[in-house]
Design a protein around this motif. Structure first.
Motif: not given
Length: 173
Positions: A1-7, A27-43
């Motif tokens: 999930m590309d959190t930026n595109a979803v937002f 959670g994972g979406a927060a870490l992705i949005a902050m650029g900490v991790i690059a893995r996928e998340t489903r929610d």
């Protein structure tokens, strides 16, 4: 999930409906949005506020358009609102600002706490915690907070083993 595109898609949907929302995520979406991790998340785990019917309907439409699973926007970790370290709201960081949607993440120290708690329950969260690169002081604070979450007699050992694994992966012994 590309959190930026979803937002962006959710922002557009809310704007079209004339709605405004301010969400605090973790959670994972927060870490992705902050650029900490690059893995996928489903929610996207929303701590605050409690999701209302209009927002859930908008999220459902966005989810269908983007091929996301039902419930991709959820209040799964909502109970943490009462358990997070004091003044957590003041440590939140903005991760997305649109016309109708503001998304903030819980702060770094709170993410470390919640990720340690999650990692002690399931090892899948250990890499996320490692990517946060907690300092010894941050791990000590998170350990204290995490130990308060469970009263079982084996919990301290589980938390200690989890911290040892994080330290090992960070190269701190």
């Amino acid at each position: 999930m590309d959190t930026n595109a979803v937002f962006r898609a959710l922002d557009h949907e809310l704007h079209t409906l004339g709605l405004q929302r301010d969400l605090v995520i973790c959670g994972g979406a927060a870490l992705i949005a902050m650029g900490v991790i690059a893995r996928e998340t489903r929610d996207v785990d929303v701590l605050d506020p409690l999701l209302d019917a209009e927002l859930l309907e908008a999220a459902k439409r966005v989810g269908k358009r983007l091929g996301l699973a039902e419930g991709w926007l959820n209040n799964g970790p909502r109970t943490l609102v009462k358990e997070l370290p004091r003044d957590w709201e003041e440590r939140c960081t903005e991760v997305f600002q649109g016309d109708a949607l503001l998304v903030r993440s819980i702060g770094r120290s709170d993410l470390i706490c919640t990720k340690l708690y999650a990692a002690a329950c399931r090892t899948d969260d250990v890499p996320d915690l490692v990517r946060l690169k907690p300092t010894s002081a941050e791990l000590k604070f998170a350990e204290s907070w995490t130990l308060e979450r469970d009263g079982s007699e084996i919990w301290p050992r589980i938390v200690s083993e989890c911290i040892a694994e994080v330290r090992r992966r960070l190269g701190h012994g």
